[in-house]
Design a protein around this motif. Structure first.
Motif, mmCIF file in Angstrom:
data_model
loop_
_atom_site.group_PDB
_atom_site.id
_atom_site.type_symbol
_atom_site.label_atom_id
_atom_site.label_comp_id
_atom_site.label_asym_id
_atom_site.label_seq_id
_atom_site.Cartn_x
_atom_site.Cartn_y
_atom_site.Cartn_z
ATOM 1 N N LEU A 51 56.531 32.354 32.734
ATOM 2 C CA LEU A 51 57.834 31.802 33.107
ATOM 3 C C LEU A 51 58.777 32.913 33.572
ATOM 4 C CD1 LEU A 51 58.337 29.153 30.266
ATOM 5 C CD2 LEU A 51 58.122 28.672 32.726
ATOM 6 N N ARG A 52 58.805 34.026 32.842
ATOM 7 C CA ARG A 52 59.674 35.153 33.241
ATOM 8 C C ARG A 52 59.255 35.700 34.605
ATOM 9 N NH1 ARG A 52 59.279 36.400 27.834
ATOM 10 N NH2 ARG A 52 57.701 38.004 28.186
ATOM 11 N N ALA A 53 57.947 35.828 34.820
ATOM 12 C CA ALA A 53 57.458 36.353 36.099
ATOM 13 C C ALA A 53 57.817 35.399 37.242
ATOM 14 C CB ALA A 53 55.956 36.580 36.051
ATOM 15 N N LEU A 54 57.608 34.105 37.036
ATOM 16 C CA LEU A 54 57.931 33.119 38.072
ATOM 17 C C LEU A 54 59.433 33.101 38.364
ATOM 18 C CD1 LEU A 54 55.582 30.171 37.013
ATOM 19 C CD2 LEU A 54 55.447 31.493 39.150
ATOM 20 N N GLU A 55 60.240 33.254 37.335
ATOM 21 C CA GLU A 55 61.683 33.285 37.547
ATOM 22 C C GLU A 55 62.069 34.551 38.309
ATOM 23 O OE1 GLU A 55 65.712 32.005 35.235
ATOM 24 O OE2 GLU A 55 64.109 32.884 34.012
ATOM 25 N N GLY A 56 61.444 35.673 37.982
ATOM 26 C CA GLY A 56 61.711 36.924 38.691
ATOM 27 C C GLY A 56 61.339 36.860 40.163
ATOM 28 N N GLU A 57 60.336 36.042 40.472
ATOM 29 C CA GLU A 57 59.899 35.867 41.865
ATOM 30 C C GLU A 57 60.711 34.804 42.603
ATOM 31 O OE1 GLU A 57 55.772 34.906 41.507
ATOM 32 O OE2 GLU A 57 55.293 36.795 40.517
ATOM 33 N N GLY A 58 61.586 34.109 41.892
ATOM 34 C CA GLY A 58 62.406 33.073 42.519
ATOM 35 C C GLY A 58 61.710 31.730 42.647
ATOM 36 N N THR A 79 61.884 25.709 42.136
ATOM 37 C CA THR A 79 62.738 25.925 43.315
ATOM 38 C C THR A 79 61.941 25.622 44.577
ATOM 39 O OG1 THR A 79 62.042 28.226 43.547
ATOM 40 C CG2 THR A 79 63.968 27.800 42.122
ATOM 41 N N VAL A 80 62.610 25.712 45.721
ATOM 42 C CA VAL A 80 61.920 25.527 47.008
ATOM 43 C C VAL A 80 60.792 26.551 47.135
ATOM 44 C CG1 VAL A 80 62.187 25.681 49.519
ATOM 45 C CG2 VAL A 80 63.931 24.515 48.149
ATOM 46 N N LYS A 81 61.072 27.787 46.769
ATOM 47 C CA LYS A 81 60.028 28.818 46.813
ATOM 48 C C LYS A 81 58.880 28.461 45.872
ATOM 49 C CE LYS A 81 59.228 33.771 46.605
ATOM 50 N NZ LYS A 81 59.816 35.086 46.440
ATOM 51 N N GLY A 82 59.194 27.869 44.733
ATOM 52 C CA GLY A 82 58.164 27.423 43.792
ATOM 53 C C GLY A 82 57.285 26.343 44.382
ATOM 54 N N TRP A 83 57.886 25.406 45.116
ATOM 55 C CA TRP A 83 57.103 24.361 45.790
ATOM 56 C C TRP A 83 56.169 24.981 46.833
ATOM 57 C CZ3 TRP A 83 56.130 19.545 44.493
ATOM 58 C CH2 TRP A 83 57.008 18.882 43.625
ATOM 59 N N GLU A 84 56.673 25.978 47.542
ATOM 60 C CA GLU A 84 55.829 26.654 48.538
ATOM 61 C C GLU A 84 54.672 27.368 47.860
ATOM 62 O OE1 GLU A 84 58.733 29.119 50.488
ATOM 63 O OE2 GLU A 84 59.562 27.434 51.635
#
Length: 119
Positions: A51-58, A79-84
C-alpha cells in the motif's frame, strides 16, 4: 517454500483489483484477500508495504477516517494512474496464463506419451 519465505509477486495487482471494487483500509483488505482468493499467502506486513509503495507511485491515495469511537482507519482509494497500472497487470497476467496453459497442455501430452510408451 515456507509461508514466511513467500512474497506474492503480484501483490500490487491484487491490491489494486480489490481497491477498484471498493475503497478499503489495510486490515479489511487483508481479510477480504484471505477470504476471497483461493491461495492467498500474504500477511499484514506485505499488505502495508505494498500500500505504501502504491501510494508513493501515485496509484492509490489515502485518507484517515476518524470516528468518535474506535480507532482511526486509513482508507485507500485507487487513482487514474492506479487504473492504468491495473490494466497493465491484467495484460501481463493474461500473457502469463497463456504461457501456463501451454505448459499444462504440453506436460499432459508428455505424460500421455510416456504412459503409451510404457505399455
Amino acid at each position: 517454500m515456507s509461508k514466511k519465505e513467500y512474497a506474492p509477486r503480484h501483490a500490487p495487482a491484487f491490491i489494486l483489483l480489490f481497491l477498484a471494487g471498493k475503497s478499503d483500509y489495510g486490515g479489511s483488505l487483508l481479510a477480504a484477500m484471505k477470504r476471497e482468493m483461493p491461495h492467498f499467502l500474504g500477511d499484514s506486513a506485505m499488505i502495508y508495504r505494498t500500500l505504501r509503495a502504491l501510494e508513493g507511485e501515485g496509484c492509490i491515495e489515502s485518507r484517515w477516517d476518524v470516528h468518535d469511537a474506535g480507532q482511526p482507519k486509513r482508507f485507500y482509494f485507487i487513482t487514474v494512474k492506479g487504473w492504468e497500472r491495473l490494466e497493465d497487470y491484467f495484460k501481463d497476467i493474461k500473457m502469463r496464463m497463456d504461457n501456463f496453459q501451454f505448459f499444462f497442455e504440453a506436460y499432459q501430452t508428455l505424460l500421455q506419451n510416456t504412459d503409451s510408451a510404457d505399455e
